[in-house]
Each structure stands twice: as C-alpha cells, then as structure tokens.
Motif scaffolding. Structure first.
Motif, mmCIF file in Angstrom:
data_model
loop_
_atom_site.group_PDB
_atom_site.id
_atom_site.type_symbol
_atom_site.label_atom_id
_atom_site.label_comp_id
_atom_site.label_asym_id
_atom_site.label_seq_id
_atom_site.Cartn_x
_atom_site.Cartn_y
_atom_site.Cartn_z
ATOM 1 N N MET A 219 87.989 61.438 27.028
ATOM 2 C CA MET A 219 88.653 62.710 26.762
ATOM 3 C C MET A 219 88.184 63.289 25.428
ATOM 4 S SD MET A 219 92.720 63.441 26.371
ATOM 5 C CE MET A 219 92.761 62.639 24.785
ATOM 6 N N MET A 220 88.096 62.449 24.397
ATOM 7 C CA MET A 220 87.681 62.916 23.076
ATOM 8 C C MET A 220 86.224 63.388 23.079
ATOM 9 S SD MET A 220 90.340 62.848 21.245
ATOM 10 C CE MET A 220 89.759 63.032 19.575
ATOM 11 N N GLN A 221 85.406 62.835 23.966
ATOM 12 C CA GLN A 221 84.006 63.243 24.074
ATOM 13 C C GLN A 221 83.845 64.467 24.958
ATOM 14 O OE1 GLN A 221 82.147 59.669 25.509
ATOM 15 N NE2 GLN A 221 82.262 58.669 23.518
ATOM 16 N N GLY A 222 84.920 64.866 25.658
ATOM 17 C CA GLY A 222 84.848 66.033 26.533
ATOM 18 C C GLY A 222 84.245 65.746 27.886
ATOM 19 N N THR A 223 84.118 64.465 28.232
ATOM 20 C CA THR A 223 83.536 64.089 29.518
ATOM 21 C C THR A 223 84.348 64.687 30.658
ATOM 22 O OG1 THR A 223 82.766 62.026 28.553
ATOM 23 C CG2 THR A 223 82.832 62.131 30.958
ATOM 24 N N GLY A 224 83.665 65.395 31.549
ATOM 25 C CA GLY A 224 84.318 65.978 32.717
ATOM 26 C C GLY A 224 85.023 67.298 32.464
ATOM 27 N N GLN A 225 84.995 67.794 31.242
ATOM 28 C CA GLN A 225 85.651 69.069 30.924
ATOM 29 C C GLN A 225 84.682 70.219 31.128
ATOM 30 O OE1 GLN A 225 88.881 69.249 30.353
ATOM 31 N NE2 GLN A 225 88.948 67.033 30.536
ATOM 32 N N ASN A 226 85.237 71.384 31.458
ATOM 33 C CA ASN A 226 84.342 72.523 31.638
ATOM 34 C C ASN A 226 83.896 73.057 30.281
ATOM 35 O OD1 ASN A 226 85.604 74.996 30.771
ATOM 36 N ND2 ASN A 226 86.873 75.010 32.602
ATOM 37 N N ALA A 227 82.679 73.537 30.244
ATOM 38 C CA ALA A 227 82.043 73.940 28.985
ATOM 39 C C ALA A 227 82.805 75.068 28.295
ATOM 40 C CB ALA A 227 80.599 74.354 29.244
ATOM 41 N N ALA A 228 83.343 76.002 29.060
ATOM 42 C CA ALA A 228 84.076 77.128 28.468
ATOM 43 C C ALA A 228 85.326 76.639 27.746
ATOM 44 C CB ALA A 228 84.446 78.145 29.542
ATOM 45 N N ALA A 229 86.045 75.698 28.357
ATOM 46 C CA ALA A 229 87.253 75.157 27.735
ATOM 47 C C ALA A 229 86.900 74.395 26.457
ATOM 48 C CB ALA A 229 87.997 74.249 28.708
ATOM 49 N N MET A 230 85.804 73.656 26.487
ATOM 50 C CA MET A 230 85.391 72.910 25.301
ATOM 51 C C MET A 230 85.004 73.861 24.166
ATOM 52 S SD MET A 230 86.115 69.908 26.072
ATOM 53 C CE MET A 230 85.501 69.103 24.618
ATOM 54 N N LYS A 231 84.347 74.972 24.491
ATOM 55 C CA LYS A 231 83.999 75.972 23.474
ATOM 56 C C LYS A 231 85.263 76.583 22.881
ATOM 57 C CE LYS A 231 79.474 76.505 23.321
ATOM 58 N NZ LYS A 231 78.731 76.176 22.135
ATOM 59 N N GLU A 232 86.243 76.865 23.756
ATOM 60 C CA GLU A 232 87.508 77.434 23.285
ATOM 61 C C GLU A 232 88.238 76.445 22.380
ATOM 62 O OE1 GLU A 232 91.538 79.542 25.077
ATOM 63 O OE2 GLU A 232 89.878 79.083 26.428
ATOM 64 N N MET A 233 88.213 75.166 22.742
ATOM 65 C CA MET A 233 88.852 74.125 21.930
ATOM 66 C C MET A 233 88.171 74.051 20.565
ATOM 67 S SD MET A 233 91.275 71.726 22.269
ATOM 68 C CE MET A 233 91.373 71.317 23.986
ATOM 69 N N GLU A 234 86.852 74.094 20.571
ATOM 70 C CA GLU A 234 86.091 74.049 19.323
ATOM 71 C C GLU A 234 86.457 75.232 18.427
ATOM 72 O OE1 GLU A 234 81.444 74.582 18.341
ATOM 73 O OE2 GLU A 234 81.904 73.014 19.826
ATOM 74 N N ALA A 235 86.578 76.418 19.018
ATOM 75 C CA ALA A 235 86.942 77.615 18.252
ATOM 76 C C ALA A 235 88.360 77.500 17.692
ATOM 77 C CB ALA A 235 86.807 78.861 19.126
ATOM 78 N N LEU A 236 89.271 76.968 18.496
ATOM 79 C CA LEU A 236 90.666 76.801 18.050
ATOM 80 C C LEU A 236 90.762 75.914 16.821
ATOM 81 C CD1 LEU A 236 92.701 76.148 21.317
ATOM 82 C CD2 LEU A 236 93.042 78.017 19.705
ATOM 83 N N MET A 237 89.988 74.850 16.804
ATOM 84 C CA MET A 237 90.114 73.863 15.737
ATOM 85 C C MET A 237 89.193 74.142 14.551
ATOM 86 S SD MET A 237 92.643 72.289 16.700
ATOM 87 C CE MET A 237 92.758 70.999 15.475
ATOM 88 N N GLN A 238 88.429 75.215 14.630
ATOM 89 C CA GLN A 238 87.546 75.554 13.520
ATOM 90 C C GLN A 238 88.364 75.752 12.244
ATOM 91 O OE1 GLN A 238 85.135 79.012 14.198
ATOM 92 N NE2 GLN A 238 83.540 78.253 12.854
ATOM 93 N N GLY A 239 87.948 75.122 11.167
ATOM 94 C CA GLY A 239 88.604 75.271 9.878
ATOM 95 C C GLY A 239 89.842 74.421 9.672
ATOM 96 N N TYR A 240 90.170 73.560 10.638
ATOM 97 C CA TYR A 240 91.408 72.793 10.459
ATOM 98 C C TYR A 240 91.315 71.813 9.295
ATOM 99 C CZ TYR A 240 90.456 68.134 12.449
ATOM 100 O OH TYR A 240 90.025 66.859 12.672
ATOM 101 N N HIS A 241 90.121 71.391 8.922
ATOM 102 C CA HIS A 241 89.977 70.497 7.766
ATOM 103 C C HIS A 241 90.464 71.165 6.473
ATOM 104 C CE1 HIS A 241 87.077 68.269 10.382
ATOM 105 N NE2 HIS A 241 87.823 67.293 9.909
#
Length: 104
Positions: free
Chosen positions: A66-88
């Motif tokens: 799940m953490m590696q994104g295995t089996g997830q659709n690419a659009a959802a993974m891009k959206e997840m990446e955008a959501l978490m941008q800057g959280y550090h």
C-alpha cells in the motif's frame, strides 16, 4: 490483523493544516479501496500539537504494498502526492507504531 498508527508532532500552529491534509488523504484513500483511516488530534496527550492517523491492515506485506502504491491507479497516486506536498513544513517529528490486534 495489524493496527498501524502514524504519530506526527506538529510545529506550533500547524496541526490544523496537517489535519486537513490527512482528512483529504483519508477521503481519497477510501475512494481507491485503501483501509479506512481514523484521524485524531490531541485533547490531552504527552505533547501538544499532535496528530495521530491509524488504520488496520492485514499484514506488513499488505502495508508495504500500500505504501509503495502497488495496484493503485496513477491518477489517484498523483493526487495523493499533491495533497501531501509540503507536509514536512508542518511537522517537527513523528513515529510509526504497529500493533497486532488480539481481540476486539
């Protein structure tokens, strides 16, 4: 079954922005079939400005996939990446705890 708990210690005044990110991530995760995530903030805890997110997974292998994104659709993974941008920028430190669920 395992309980995975992500504990984030936020910088002062940054709990709400991080909470919004995690709530959006939880909604997106649910849409793509990932485990339900519970998002909590401290009411009374060991430290101020704490966010805890937890979910149940079948195994560590399932969690790693799940953490590696295995089996997830690419659009959802891009959206997840955008959501978490800057959280550090919102977090001072954190840790992950994993518990075996022995009973309900």
């Amino acid at each position: 079954m395992l309980l995975v708990r992500e504990i984030m210690f936020c910088k002062p005044g940054k709990v709400r922005p991080l909470t919004e990110k995690f709530l959006a991530m939880a909604r997106l995760s649910a849409k793509v079939g990932m485990p339900k995530m519970r998002v909590m903030t401290d009411f009374c805890a060991e430290r101020y400005w704490m966010l805890v997110a937890e979910m149940e997974v079948e195994s560590m292998d399932a969690f790693e996939r799940m953490m590696q994104g295995t089996g997830q659709n690419a659009a959802a993974m891009k959206e997840m990446e955008a959501l978490m941008q800057g959280y550090h920028d919102l977090v001072e430190s954190g840790r992950r705890e994993v518990y075996r669920i022995e009973g309900a």
